[in-house]
Scaffold this motif. Structure first.
Motif, mmCIF file in Angstrom:
data_model
loop_
_atom_site.group_PDB
_atom_site.id
_atom_site.type_symbol
_atom_site.label_atom_id
_atom_site.label_comp_id
_atom_site.label_asym_id
_atom_site.label_seq_id
_atom_site.Cartn_x
_atom_site.Cartn_y
_atom_site.Cartn_z
ATOM 1 N N VAL A 251 12.880 -44.887 -11.811
ATOM 2 C CA VAL A 251 13.319 -46.183 -12.232
ATOM 3 C C VAL A 251 13.971 -45.295 -14.115
ATOM 4 O O VAL A 251 14.685 -46.043 -14.897
ATOM 5 N N THR A 252 12.584 -45.887 -14.435
ATOM 6 C CA THR A 252 11.927 -45.487 -16.561
ATOM 7 C C THR A 252 12.761 -44.332 -17.520
ATOM 8 O O THR A 252 13.179 -44.052 -18.165
ATOM 9 N N ARG A 253 13.042 -43.369 -16.371
ATOM 10 C CA ARG A 253 13.114 -42.020 -16.822
ATOM 11 C C ARG A 253 14.712 -42.019 -17.531
ATOM 12 O O ARG A 253 14.464 -41.223 -18.773
ATOM 13 N N VAL B 109 14.708 -53.140 -16.173
ATOM 14 C CA VAL B 109 14.397 -51.743 -16.948
ATOM 15 C C VAL B 109 15.306 -51.863 -18.384
ATOM 16 O O VAL B 109 16.285 -51.567 -17.130
ATOM 17 N N TYR B 110 15.183 -52.037 -19.822
ATOM 18 C CA TYR B 110 16.642 -52.144 -20.169
ATOM 19 C C TYR B 110 16.048 -50.941 -21.265
ATOM 20 O O TYR B 110 14.988 -50.704 -21.791
ATOM 21 N N GLU B 111 16.933 -50.413 -22.378
ATOM 22 C CA GLU B 111 17.043 -49.529 -22.934
ATOM 23 C C GLU B 111 16.549 -50.007 -24.194
ATOM 24 O O GLU B 111 17.496 -51.302 -24.854
ATOM 25 N N GLY B 112 15.506 -50.350 -24.903
ATOM 26 C CA GLY B 112 15.396 -50.772 -25.924
ATOM 27 C C GLY B 112 15.279 -50.742 -27.497
ATOM 28 O O GLY B 112 15.060 -50.960 -28.430
ATOM 29 N N SER B 113 15.896 -49.036 -27.456
ATOM 30 C CA SER B 113 16.079 -48.354 -28.509
ATOM 31 C C SER B 113 17.926 -48.581 -29.061
ATOM 32 O O SER B 113 18.602 -48.572 -27.931
ATOM 33 N N TYR C 54 4.543 -49.591 -13.111
ATOM 34 C CA TYR C 54 4.966 -49.290 -14.281
ATOM 35 C C TYR C 54 4.729 -48.586 -15.767
ATOM 36 O O TYR C 54 4.255 -48.010 -16.547
ATOM 37 N N ALA C 55 5.092 -49.563 -16.645
ATOM 38 C CA ALA C 55 4.986 -49.831 -18.191
ATOM 39 C C ALA C 55 3.868 -49.229 -18.382
ATOM 40 O O ALA C 55 4.278 -48.117 -19.518
ATOM 41 N N LEU C 56 2.755 -49.311 -17.960
ATOM 42 C CA LEU C 56 2.028 -49.087 -18.622
ATOM 43 C C LEU C 56 1.524 -47.656 -18.941
ATOM 44 O O LEU C 56 0.727 -47.176 -19.282
ATOM 45 N N HIS C 57 2.267 -47.080 -17.640
ATOM 46 C CA HIS C 57 1.803 -45.609 -17.643
ATOM 47 C C HIS C 57 3.447 -44.884 -18.281
ATOM 48 O O HIS C 57 2.973 -43.662 -17.625
ATOM 49 N N PRO D 264 14.320 -48.327 -5.551
ATOM 50 C CA PRO D 264 14.090 -46.831 -6.218
ATOM 51 C C PRO D 264 14.608 -45.800 -5.198
ATOM 52 O O PRO D 264 13.981 -46.143 -3.579
ATOM 53 N N LYS D 265 15.121 -44.575 -5.224
ATOM 54 C CA LYS D 265 14.628 -43.557 -4.031
ATOM 55 C C LYS D 265 13.988 -43.531 -4.094
ATOM 56 O O LYS D 265 13.309 -43.228 -4.720
#
Length: 362
Positions: A75-77, A198-202, A261-264, A53-54
């Motif tokens: 990274v999830t943004r 991380v990947y796009e789920g929708s 990260y995920a849970l937050h 991550p930066k």
């Protein structure tokens, strides 16, 4: 990692990771400082930046100047429905200076670490069918054996409708790049460090033409969004209070949150950099597919979906490959200078690639 850490979202699109007690926290901070030093001209470290991550230095809340946080890229943004998996890599999850007691504790947590070379610490997967997330914690990862690890990891790539082979393929490519970096460096060894996937789920990420109908997700703006950059968010146990005049935020972090990260992760914060409360998120069920004729979520369960899947599977290879996937290295409290290749980490990466390849081939 016995200490559980709060990951806080800052309104500016970074996350704040509380510095662990010494020596771990200072070691992680020193690692980031070294890699992101503006005078750095070491090509190995400059390339390493691509896989992290930066880093934006450290930050302390004005109300608690002694609390230090690492300020890191979220990274999830950029994802609308981020699917997230945290995998610890290496054959040893204790560092060379660990006490006998610490070694025993780490080995007993997951005796197969030596043999498998990685451990799933958690995952959060968005299921299109139910419009909800499924979460697995460390106990799930530790329950995986040599025989079940492949199925255990493939769960991360399953949307509720189909296995996202495009994401598996893109993940393999990213992990192979990290492996190449490790094969070419002998200055750092990493223990108890993780890869964040991380990947796009929708489905909204891909606009698909079915005959003359274009399906694209309607961008919803739920009632109750706050204006501008002001954020009032209840994120599990995290309170982020409105930005103060000087642009800093008042933050109170509840101790005892997982570092994962995920849970937050809140809903996509790129919506005008506003964020929405969980209540709004859960009560809004109107993320319908919009087109000249409106196709609702329920209809997707009928005939449209099989057609959709056909389209996905017959897309040209380059479209499949460009699946939006991030794979980043995180957690550097146990990184040490070295003069040899990091064989334990390399072993874990190779085994992980083999498992991903098996998921892809079946």
């Amino acid at each position: 990692n016995t200490s559980l850490l709060g990951i806080l979202q800052h309104p500016d699109g970074t996350v704040l990771k509380q510095l662990q007690p010494p020596p771990r926290g200072p070691r992680e901070q020193e690692f980031y400082n070294k890699v992101y030093d503006s005078d750095c001209c070491d090509s190995i470290l400059l390339e390493l930046r691509e896989y992290l991550p930066k880093y934006f230095g450290v930050w302390s809340p004005p109300t608690a100047p002694n609390d230090t946080y690492l300020k890191l890229e979220d990274v999830t943004r950029k994802f609308n429905k981020p699917c997230i998996m945290d995998v610890k890599i290496g054959q040893k999850s204790y560092d060379p200076y660990a006490s006998a007691e610490k070694i025993q504790q780490q080995v007993s947590k997951y005796p197969l670490m030596e043999e498998i070379g990685f451990l799933v610490l958690g995952m959060r997967v968005y299921h299109v069918s139910s419009d909800s997330y499924e979460t697995q914690n460390q106990h799930y990862g530790r329950s995986l054996t040599k025989e079940t690890v492949k199925d255990g990891i493939s769960k991360f790539f399953h949307s509720g409708y189909c296995l996202r082979k495009d994401v598996v393929a893109a993940s393999i490519q990213k992990v192979e790049k990290i492996l190449e970096w490790f094969e070419g460096q002998t200055q750092l060894n990493f223990y108890a460090s993780s890869l964040l996937f991380v990947y796009e789920g929708s489905c909204q990420a891909t606009t698909v033409r079915l005959s003359d109908v274009t399906l694209a997700e309607k961008r919803r703006v739920p009632k109750g969004l706050l204006s501008g950059g002001d954020v009032l968010e209840y994120n599990n146990n995290i309170h982020v209070i409105n930005s103060t005049e000087n642009g800093k935020i008042e933050a109170s972090v509840s101790k005892g949150l997982s570092k994962f990260y995920a849970l937050h992760k809140k809903a996509c914060s790129k919506r005008h950099h506003s964020q929405l409360s969980l209540k709004v998120e859960n009560s809004e069920q109107d993320n319908v597919w919009k087109s000249s004729t409106c196709i609702t979520q329920e209809h997707l369960n009928g005939n449209v979906l099989p057609q959709l899947e056909k389209v996905f599977y017959h897309m040209p290879a380059e479209t499949k490959e460009s699946a939006s996937v991030e794979v980043r290295m995180i957690d550097f409290a146990h990184v040490f200078p070295s003069n040899t290749k990091d064989e334990g980490y390399i072993y874990g990466l190779k085994n992980l690639i083999t498992v991903l390849q098996n998921i892809l081939d079946n």
